[in-house]
Motif scaffolding. Sequence first.
Motif, short mmCIF file in Angstrom:
data_model
loop_
_atom_site.label_atom_id
_atom_site.label_comp_id
_atom_site.label_asym_id
_atom_site.label_seq_id
_atom_site.Cartn_x
_atom_site.Cartn_y
_atom_site.Cartn_z
N ASN A 38 -30.25 40.64 11.29
CA ASN A 38 -29.20 39.69 11.93
C ASN A 38 -29.15 38.19 11.10
O ASN A 38 -28.35 37.45 11.29
CB ASN A 38 -29.58 39.54 13.35
CG ASN A 38 -28.44 39.04 13.92
OD1 ASN A 38 -26.96 39.51 13.99
ND2 ASN A 38 -28.20 38.00 14.65
N GLN A 54 -35.45 39.27 19.46
CA GLN A 54 -35.22 38.00 18.99
C GLN A 54 -36.25 37.60 17.85
O GLN A 54 -37.38 38.25 18.07
CB GLN A 54 -35.47 36.98 19.93
CG GLN A 54 -34.21 36.92 21.17
CD GLN A 54 -34.62 36.10 22.39
OE1 GLN A 54 -34.97 36.36 23.44
NE2 GLN A 54 -34.11 34.57 22.02
N PRO A 86 -31.38 36.95 17.17
CA PRO A 86 -32.07 38.22 16.76
C PRO A 86 -32.46 38.28 15.27
O PRO A 86 -31.75 37.57 14.38
CB PRO A 86 -30.94 39.20 17.11
CG PRO A 86 -30.08 38.61 18.21
CD PRO A 86 -29.89 37.07 17.85
N HIS A 127 -28.39 40.55 27.01
CA HIS A 127 -27.29 39.86 26.78
C HIS A 127 -26.31 39.25 28.04
O HIS A 127 -26.69 39.91 28.93
CB HIS A 127 -26.14 40.99 26.11
CG HIS A 127 -24.96 40.35 25.35
ND1 HIS A 127 -23.77 39.86 26.28
CD2 HIS A 127 -24.79 40.07 24.18
CE1 HIS A 127 -23.00 39.28 25.38
NE2 HIS A 127 -23.76 39.41 24.09
N THR A 138 -32.28 44.27 13.92
CA THR A 138 -31.51 44.83 15.01
C THR A 138 -31.11 46.21 14.78
O THR A 138 -31.01 46.72 13.61
CB THR A 138 -30.22 44.22 15.03
OG1 THR A 138 -30.44 42.66 15.20
CG2 THR A 138 -29.24 44.70 16.11
N THR A 139 -31.33 47.19 15.79
CA THR A 139 -30.96 48.61 15.80
C THR A 139 -29.92 48.79 16.71
O THR A 139 -29.64 48.51 17.61
CB THR A 139 -32.24 49.37 16.45
OG1 THR A 139 -33.50 49.08 15.56
CG2 THR A 139 -32.04 50.81 16.08
N ASP A 196 -24.92 38.38 15.52
CA ASP A 196 -24.95 38.62 17.00
C ASP A 196 -25.66 37.40 17.72
O ASP A 196 -26.79 36.83 17.22
CB ASP A 196 -26.04 39.92 17.32
CG ASP A 196 -25.11 41.08 16.83
OD1 ASP A 196 -24.08 40.87 17.08
OD2 ASP A 196 -25.81 42.09 16.65
N ARG A 247 -27.30 48.88 21.32
CA ARG A 247 -27.97 48.02 20.30
C ARG A 247 -29.32 47.42 21.02
O ARG A 247 -29.34 47.12 22.19
CB ARG A 247 -27.03 46.85 20.05
CG ARG A 247 -27.59 45.85 19.01
CD ARG A 247 -26.59 44.82 18.96
NE ARG A 247 -27.03 43.74 19.68
CZ ARG A 247 -26.01 42.83 20.03
NH1 ARG A 247 -24.67 42.83 19.68
NH2 ARG A 247 -26.30 41.89 21.10
N GLY A 297 -37.96 48.59 20.15
CA GLY A 297 -37.42 47.29 19.96
C GLY A 297 -38.58 46.19 20.17
O GLY A 297 -38.64 45.33 19.36
N THR A 304 -32.21 44.70 20.37
CA THR A 304 -31.83 43.29 19.94
C THR A 304 -33.02 42.37 20.20
O THR A 304 -33.07 41.64 20.99
CB THR A 304 -30.62 42.62 20.32
OG1 THR A 304 -29.66 43.79 20.56
CG2 THR A 304 -30.16 41.65 19.57
#
Length: 375
Positions: free
Chosen positions: A335, A360, A199, A152, A202-203, A191, A356, A143, A358
């Motif tokens: 996203n 940014q 984000p 989150h 995103t995976t 998201d 997920r 990521g 995520t």
Amino acid sequence: MSTVETITQVITQSLPASLVLRPQPAPVAQNNEADKGDPYRYAHLLPVFPQDEHYPPLTPFDHVDPASRALNHPNPRSFLDNSTSIVQLTPHLGEEVRGVNLATLDSDGRDQLALEVARRGLMIFRDQQEFIDRGPDFYLEWGRHFGRLHIHPTSGHPENYPEVHLVYRDGNATYNFEREDRITSTTWHSDVSYELQPPGLTTFFLLSAPETGGDTAFTSQVAALKRLSPQFVAFLRTLKAIHSGFEQAAYSRSGRRGGVVRREPVQNVHPVIRKHPVTGEEAVYVNRQFTRRIVGLKKEESDAILNLLYDHIDKSVDIQARVKWQPYTVVLWDNRITAHSAIVDFTVGERRHGARITPQAERPIPALEGLNLTA
């Protein structure tokens, strides 16, 4: 004490009694074998909600989209050279790939991947067991190539890995943001759009899936914009909207979703029409879950425009794609130019456990140059 017992104890101690995760039979595994009484293979990735976990407000940072590095590549799709199958899901959105091992992509390949996701909006990679089984340290390394990893503020995460966002539902508990007072669970959203820098690439993948159902739907916000009249689009470019995380935080503080708020909620102003920093494509950037009102308009005016856009997003099946989960599937989306919704239609008692990653990206760029993004 076994791994399953340890994880269950952590979750039990962290939650109110009404939300305690009770031991469940092993779910349908990624290889679709029936329950044989073996411990859950991905128990180390079950959600925990430490009550003492708190983080300061996010600070701005400079984001360089890795897709931009692939623009000058002589063949920016060379990372797909070894694929055995590439299928376009729809003309507007989505690409399904077989024969490419994401776990072995080098930096150049990941840059190309980011560009392809930016162009197609959504990519589905099948047969990615090596990627999924490499575990959370690999997820973080993966990521970080695409941006600063987001933690989150309310969701569950694997123990000691707050950067990995988990979705989880079984027969006893759900740690997703769901509204039981609505006639449908479908909630189109982008998201955490309430962040100053939401984000980008995103995976997401499922560690355990229902036998049938539990798909994820996606829609192209680029195609949604192109369906609107030029005069209306010109007006929308002049608008900005408030996106808020306060309702999501209040939902958790009420004792649901794990009952944790790690970072105080924020709201931020974003353009109603944003521009992708690499492709230059323009996209609608509002969603029912987090967008609250259009700045500068009276409530009835704001509601009328937002509800028109929400209905357009909801009902435009001809610009949507649906991911049907198969064992060891990894899905990537941009996203900034798509919206999505889980489809909660599976049998009560089955487990749906997803992770997920995520990163940014930049603060949304207005399609209208010079648009003032203050409230």
